[in-house]
Write a protein that holds these residues in place. Sequence first.
Motif, short mmCIF file in Angstrom:
data_model
loop_
_atom_site.label_atom_id
_atom_site.label_comp_id
_atom_site.label_asym_id
_atom_site.label_seq_id
_atom_site.Cartn_x
_atom_site.Cartn_y
_atom_site.Cartn_z
N ALA A 10 -51.26 -19.53 -42.03
CA ALA A 10 -50.12 -19.82 -41.15
C ALA A 10 -50.35 -19.32 -39.73
CB ALA A 10 -48.85 -19.19 -41.71
N TYR A 11 -51.13 -18.26 -39.56
CA TYR A 11 -51.35 -17.69 -38.23
C TYR A 11 -52.53 -18.33 -37.49
CZ TYR A 11 -48.08 -13.89 -39.11
OH TYR A 11 -46.95 -13.16 -39.34
N LEU A 12 -53.36 -19.12 -38.15
CA LEU A 12 -54.60 -19.57 -37.53
C LEU A 12 -54.38 -20.52 -36.35
CD1 LEU A 12 -56.90 -19.89 -40.63
CD2 LEU A 12 -56.69 -18.01 -39.02
N THR A 13 -53.72 -21.63 -36.56
CA THR A 13 -53.45 -22.61 -35.50
C THR A 13 -52.16 -23.34 -35.86
OG1 THR A 13 -54.64 -24.38 -36.62
CG2 THR A 13 -55.91 -23.04 -35.06
N TRP A 14 -51.73 -24.27 -35.01
CA TRP A 14 -50.60 -25.12 -35.34
C TRP A 14 -50.91 -25.89 -36.61
CZ3 TRP A 14 -45.74 -25.30 -33.85
CH2 TRP A 14 -45.37 -24.80 -32.61
N VAL A 15 -52.14 -26.38 -36.70
CA VAL A 15 -52.55 -27.14 -37.89
C VAL A 15 -52.48 -26.25 -39.13
CG1 VAL A 15 -54.45 -28.42 -38.95
CG2 VAL A 15 -54.00 -28.67 -36.50
N GLY A 16 -52.95 -25.01 -39.00
CA GLY A 16 -52.87 -24.07 -40.11
C GLY A 16 -51.44 -23.81 -40.53
N LEU A 17 -50.54 -23.72 -39.57
CA LEU A 17 -49.12 -23.52 -39.87
C LEU A 17 -48.57 -24.70 -40.65
CD1 LEU A 17 -46.52 -21.89 -39.60
CD2 LEU A 17 -46.16 -22.98 -37.38
N ILE A 18 -48.92 -25.91 -40.23
CA ILE A 18 -48.44 -27.11 -40.93
C ILE A 18 -49.03 -27.18 -42.34
CG2 ILE A 18 -48.52 -29.64 -40.92
CD1 ILE A 18 -48.36 -29.41 -37.82
N ILE A 19 -50.32 -26.86 -42.48
CA ILE A 19 -50.95 -26.85 -43.80
C ILE A 19 -50.26 -25.82 -44.69
CG2 ILE A 19 -53.06 -26.25 -45.04
CD1 ILE A 19 -54.60 -27.55 -42.70
N ALA A 20 -49.99 -24.65 -44.15
CA ALA A 20 -49.32 -23.60 -44.93
C ALA A 20 -47.91 -24.04 -45.34
CB ALA A 20 -49.26 -22.31 -44.12
N SER A 29 -43.98 -16.94 -49.11
CA SER A 29 -44.60 -16.73 -47.79
C SER A 29 -43.64 -17.02 -46.65
CB SER A 29 -45.83 -17.61 -47.66
OG SER A 29 -46.82 -17.22 -48.56
N ARG A 30 -42.39 -17.17 -46.94
CA ARG A 30 -41.39 -17.54 -45.93
C ARG A 30 -41.40 -16.59 -44.73
NH1 ARG A 30 -36.38 -20.58 -46.99
NH2 ARG A 30 -35.17 -20.45 -45.10
N PHE A 31 -41.55 -15.28 -44.98
CA PHE A 31 -41.53 -14.29 -43.91
C PHE A 31 -42.64 -14.57 -42.89
CE2 PHE A 31 -43.00 -10.34 -42.00
CZ PHE A 31 -41.83 -9.86 -41.44
N HIS A 32 -43.88 -14.69 -43.35
CA HIS A 32 -45.00 -14.89 -42.44
C HIS A 32 -44.99 -16.30 -41.83
CE1 HIS A 32 -47.01 -11.06 -42.64
NE2 HIS A 32 -46.84 -11.05 -43.95
N LEU A 33 -44.50 -17.28 -42.56
CA LEU A 33 -44.36 -18.62 -41.99
C LEU A 33 -43.39 -18.58 -40.80
CD1 LEU A 33 -44.20 -20.77 -45.24
CD2 LEU A 33 -46.05 -20.76 -43.55
N ASN A 34 -42.29 -17.88 -40.96
CA ASN A 34 -41.31 -17.75 -39.88
C ASN A 34 -41.90 -16.99 -38.69
OD1 ASN A 34 -38.50 -17.94 -38.81
ND2 ASN A 34 -38.77 -15.72 -38.80
N GLN A 35 -42.59 -15.87 -38.96
CA GLN A 35 -43.19 -15.08 -37.88
C GLN A 35 -44.18 -15.92 -37.09
OE1 GLN A 35 -42.94 -11.20 -37.47
NE2 GLN A 35 -41.01 -12.05 -38.17
N SER A 36 -45.02 -16.64 -37.81
CA SER A 36 -46.03 -17.47 -37.16
C SER A 36 -45.38 -18.57 -36.32
CB SER A 36 -46.95 -18.09 -38.22
OG SER A 36 -47.87 -18.96 -37.62
N ILE A 39 -43.92 -17.12 -33.11
CA ILE A 39 -44.97 -16.77 -32.15
C ILE A 39 -45.54 -18.02 -31.49
CG2 ILE A 39 -47.29 -15.80 -31.92
CD1 ILE A 39 -46.47 -13.80 -34.16
N TRP A 40 -45.81 -19.07 -32.27
CA TRP A 40 -46.36 -20.29 -31.70
C TRP A 40 -45.36 -20.99 -30.77
CZ3 TRP A 40 -51.24 -20.88 -31.41
CH2 TRP A 40 -52.09 -20.39 -32.39
#
Length: 95
Positions: A10-20, A29-36, A39-40
């Motif tokens: 989720a933190y890698l790129t926009w694409v990573g966030l969408i894949i996650a 993983s809702r917490f880290h998805l939201n944080q990422s 930040i983006w």
Amino acid sequence: MSKQTTDIVAYLTWVGLIIALVAGDRESSRFHLNQSLVIWVAGTVIGFVARVPLFGWIIGAVGGVFCAVCWFIGIINAIQGVEKEVPVLGQIHLL
């Protein structure tokens, strides 16, 4: 995808966030998805503000460094498996 893998991707790129969001373990993983996501989005908004001459450049430089530090803190927390909010941006909940 496991929870820790989803958190890190989720933190890698926009694409990573969408894949996650699509292929990852969204519920745990809702917490880290939201944080990422926060930040983006903040980084994108700061990028647009940075286009304004002078004042925007200053905001862009300071905000860019701040977002980079928040991203680094977030990805380190994801690697360690800790759910700790990043400074200032961590209090915003979009998901």
